[in-house]
Structures are given as structure tokens and as C-alpha cells.
Enzyme design. Structure first.
Site, short mmCIF file in Angstrom:
data_model
loop_
_atom_site.label_atom_id
_atom_site.label_comp_id
_atom_site.label_asym_id
_atom_site.label_seq_id
_atom_site.Cartn_x
_atom_site.Cartn_y
_atom_site.Cartn_z
N GLY A 176 -25.48 -13.81 -21.79
CA GLY A 176 -25.61 -14.51 -23.08
C GLY A 176 -25.68 -16.02 -22.88
N GLY A 188 -30.88 -5.24 -19.24
CA GLY A 188 -31.79 -5.01 -18.12
C GLY A 188 -31.13 -5.16 -16.76
N ASP A 198 -16.55 -16.73 -23.67
CA ASP A 198 -15.35 -15.88 -23.67
C ASP A 198 -14.26 -16.44 -22.75
OD1 ASP A 198 -17.10 -14.35 -25.15
OD2 ASP A 198 -17.48 -12.92 -23.54
N GLU A 220 -12.96 -10.72 -32.10
CA GLU A 220 -13.80 -9.56 -32.44
C GLU A 220 -13.30 -8.25 -31.82
OE1 GLU A 220 -17.73 -10.38 -30.92
OE2 GLU A 220 -17.02 -10.65 -28.88
O1 F6P Z 1 -20.14 -12.69 -23.86
C1 F6P Z 1 -20.57 -13.64 -24.79
C2 F6P Z 1 -20.72 -13.03 -26.16
O2 F6P Z 1 -21.10 -14.04 -27.05
C3 F6P Z 1 -19.49 -12.27 -26.67
O3 F6P Z 1 -18.48 -13.14 -27.13
C4 F6P Z 1 -20.11 -11.39 -27.72
O4 F6P Z 1 -19.36 -10.23 -27.94
C5 F6P Z 1 -21.45 -11.04 -27.13
O5 F6P Z 1 -21.74 -12.03 -26.15
C6 F6P Z 1 -22.59 -10.96 -28.11
O6 F6P Z 1 -23.72 -10.53 -27.44
P1 F6P Z 1 -25.17 -10.53 -28.08
O7 F6P Z 1 -25.74 -11.92 -27.93
O8 F6P Z 1 -25.91 -9.54 -27.25
O9 F6P Z 1 -25.05 -10.14 -29.50
#
Ligand code: F6P
Length: 360
Positions: A14, A80, A142, A237
């Protein structure tokens, strides 16, 4: 000055604020001081899988202005896995050797991989099996990568969540409501804990500390009894329901994602008290925008240190931040030790000292 090198850099997993600042720092140091070539690999390891490999030559000129810019100019993906790559026919295939071949085809001497623990684990395996000289740089809002006190992107996310709490205070007080802010962080409660204290939340719920709705409602009632007509709750979350289930929602590609615990809490709080509740889910706003000064410092320091490690031939390491120093740790060690909130952490004690309810 040492021998000339050609290095690659990629961003994986991410995105978050500060990635472009790392790219800039690497280029400034590697090109400006060592006179090396730097190739930016597009879309994480996908760029090395393609033929020809998808890259862009990075220069001090075309990385100018990246210090503050959010996202990553190289692109990234958190899907991926090359060891189980999803194919159009629905099957999965191990395409890891294509990535190693791409690296060798580009005649790279080393690769800088910027990622969280998941990406770093994949990159390390690729490096071990494919003869890639890898240096890792930790990034994730995170902040759960072991061996480093801070990962790039975390501070900016905390700033954004804190600002959201600051804003929620006024509307909460005006309407005498309980405002619930749901933040990201996956299994780690660092964002909620840090922003919760900085933003004056009255209740902070994190996955590492189990809670009871009754305790949350007691805190809200205590405040009401003292004439404080509103309360602010911040929740990670990955906080479960009281009976221990993760709250998720289905997203594209049939994947389930964390999300919805804020709404669950709102319903529970209004059911067990007379409080009126509203929920804000901060979502990807935490990953975007201009990076904070601290993230810029971290990104710049990590970028410079990664280039220095390569110049001295040290690989299979991750640069880390410990006691305001850059150190290098074996990547294996960093990914083996997941960094959740320690319930004995100073900030947990601080929260308790401030009278913030942690739900327990
Ligand atoms: O790991 C970073 C993060 O932003 C988490 O805090 C969150 O749960 C996840 O990625 C969200 O992922 P995506 O961008 O695939 O929705």
C-alpha cells in the site's frame, strides 16, 4: 568514489506519504554523490515481470519536487504475490523467476525495496532464490514492521487522524454527540493510540487490548454526569466485536477487507446508553497528502543510508530507526518480529494516566 553501480528502486504494498521523498533521497545520494545510475521500477515487482522490464531512469532533475508529494511516482500494488500470481483463468502460478530474470536483464547491482512486512518478506525470498542484492526500507502507516521504531508514512497518518479528531471535537460538542472515528492500522493499534492521545480522545480502542461495551458506555456516562455532553471515540479497524469477530466487508476481486467496526460500536453504544452517535471512517485519506516533516526526515535518512549500505556491499538488510539513529538489521529479523502495541508501552500508560478509557 568506488566502482560505478546501477541500482534499482521499487515501492511495494500500500502507498503512504513519504515514498517519493525516499526516491528523491536515493537519487540525490546515488547519482549526485556516487554518480551511479538509478532505475525506478514500475508497479512494484510487476515492472520486473514485464518484458522489457518497465523502468524509468531517475535523475536529480526528474525527482525534483518529490519531497512533499504523496503516493509514489513509480506506482505500487498490494496484490499479485509473485509466488502465487493470480492468472486470468483463475489459477495461481509461481512467477518469481521472471522477476529475478528481469533484475539480471537490467544488469542491476542492487535493488532497494520499500515495503511493509508482507512486501519485505516476498522481496527477501525473491532475493534469496534469485541472486538479488536487496536492501529494504520500511514503510507502512500501520507502523508494525519489527526492528524499527518508525516506518515511513506512519507519522503523516497520525497527523491526519489527529486533525480529524480535532475537527470532530467541535461538532461533537455542538450536537452533544458521541463521535466515533475509525482508523486504519491493520492488526496494530499504533495509529489509534497515537492520534487518540494527541487528539484528546476520551476512548481509544485498539486490537491489542480487549474491551467491554459496558466500560465504554460507563466512560461516556461519567462525562455526561460531569456536564461534559459529548465524547470522542477512536477505534482501530481490526478491533473485534465484543464476541471476538473481526468486522470486514467484501471488496473488489472477492477480497474481504477490514472495515465497519466504527458502525458496530455506534450501534452498541446507542443501544446501551442514551447517547446519539455518528461515525467517520477515515480510510485512505490517512495514506494520502503531503508528508509530515518527520516522515520527510525519516525518508531522507533511510534513502541515504540504503545507498551507503550498497556502496559498502552490505545486503539482505533493512535500514531501521532506533533511538534517533539509523541502524541496519537483517531483513529476516525485521520481518520475524511483528510490532504490535505493547500493553505496557509508555503511551498506553500515558493514556491511562490521562483518564482515557481503553475499554478494559
Ligand atoms: O497496510 C496499510 C493499509 O492502509 C492498512 O492500514 C489497511 O487495512 C489496508 O492497507 C488497506 O488496503 P487497501 O489499500 O488494499 O484497501
Amino acid at each position: 568514489m568506488g566502482e560505478h553501480k546501477r541500482i534499482g528502486i521499487l515501492t511495494s504494498g500500500g502507498d503512504c506519504a513519504g515514498l517519493n521523498a525516499v526516491i528523491r533521497a536515493v537519487v540525490h545520494h546515488a547519482v549526485g554523490n556516487y554518480n551511479w545510475d538509478v532505475l525506478g521500477i514500475r508497479n512494484a515487482t510487476l515492472g520486473l515481470m514485464q518484458r522489457p522490464p518497465q523502468v524509468m531512469h531517475l535523475t536529480p532533475e526528474n525527482t525534483d519536487g518529490l519531497l512533499t508529494m504523496g503516493g509514489t511516482i513509480l506506482g505500487t500494488t498490494n496484490r499479485g504475490n509473485p509466488f502465487a500470481f493470480p492468472m486470468p483463468d483463475g489459477t495461481e502460478r509461481d512467477r518469481s523467476n521472471e522477476i529475478a530474470r528481469g533484475y539480471h536483464q537490467l544488469k542491476l547491482d542492487a535493488l532497494i525495496g520499500i515495503g511493509g512486512d508482507g512486501s519485505l518478506a516476498i522481496l527477501r525470498r525473491l532475493a534469496q532464490e534469485g541472486g538479488i542484492n536487496l536492501i529494504g526500507i520500511p514503510k507502512t502507516i500501520d507502523n508494525d514492521v519489527g526492528a524499527t521504531e518508525c516506518s515511513i508514512g506512519f507519522d503523516t497518518a497520525v497527523n491526519i487522524a489527529t486533525e480529524a479528531l480535532d475537527r470532530l471535537h467541535f461538532t461533537a460538542a455542538s450536537h452533544s454527540r458521541v463521535m466515533i472515528l475509525e482508523v486504519m492500522g491493520r492488526d496494530a493499534g499504533h495509529i489509534a493510540l497515537n492520534a487518540g492521545i494527541a487528539g484528546g480522545a476520551h476512548v481509544i480502542l485498539i486490537p491489542e487490548i480487549s474491551y467491554k461495551i459496558a466500560n465504554v458506555c460507563r466512560k461516556i456516562r461519567q462525562r455526561q454526569d460531569r456536564g461534559q455532553n459529548f465524547s470522542i471515540v477512536i477505534v482501530s479497524e481490526a478491533v473485534c466485536t465484543e464476541s471476538g469477530e473481526l468486522v470486514t466487508k467484501m471488496e473488489q476481486f472477492g477480497e474481504s477487507r477490514l472495515g465497519g467496526v466504527g458502525q458496530y460500536l455506534a450501534e452498541q453504544i446507542s443501544h446501551h446508553s442514551d447517547a446519539e452517535t455518528r461515525v467517520t471512517v477515515l480510510g485512505h485519506i490517512q495514506r494520502g497528502g503531503i508528508s509530515s516533516p518527520l516522515d520527510r526526515l525519516l525518508a531522507s535518512s533511510f534513502g541515504v543510508a540504503a545507498v551507503d549500505a550498497i556502496s559498502e556491499g552490505r545486503y539482505d538488510r533493512m535500514v531501521a530507526w532506533q533511538n534517533r539513529q539509523i541502524v541496519e538489521v537483517p531483513i529476516a529479523e525485521a520481518i520475524a518480529n511483528y510490532r504490535a502495541v505493547n500493553p505496557q508501552d509508555t503511551l498506553v500508560k500515558t493514556a491511562r494516566g490521562l483518564g482515557i478509557c481503553l475499554g478494559d
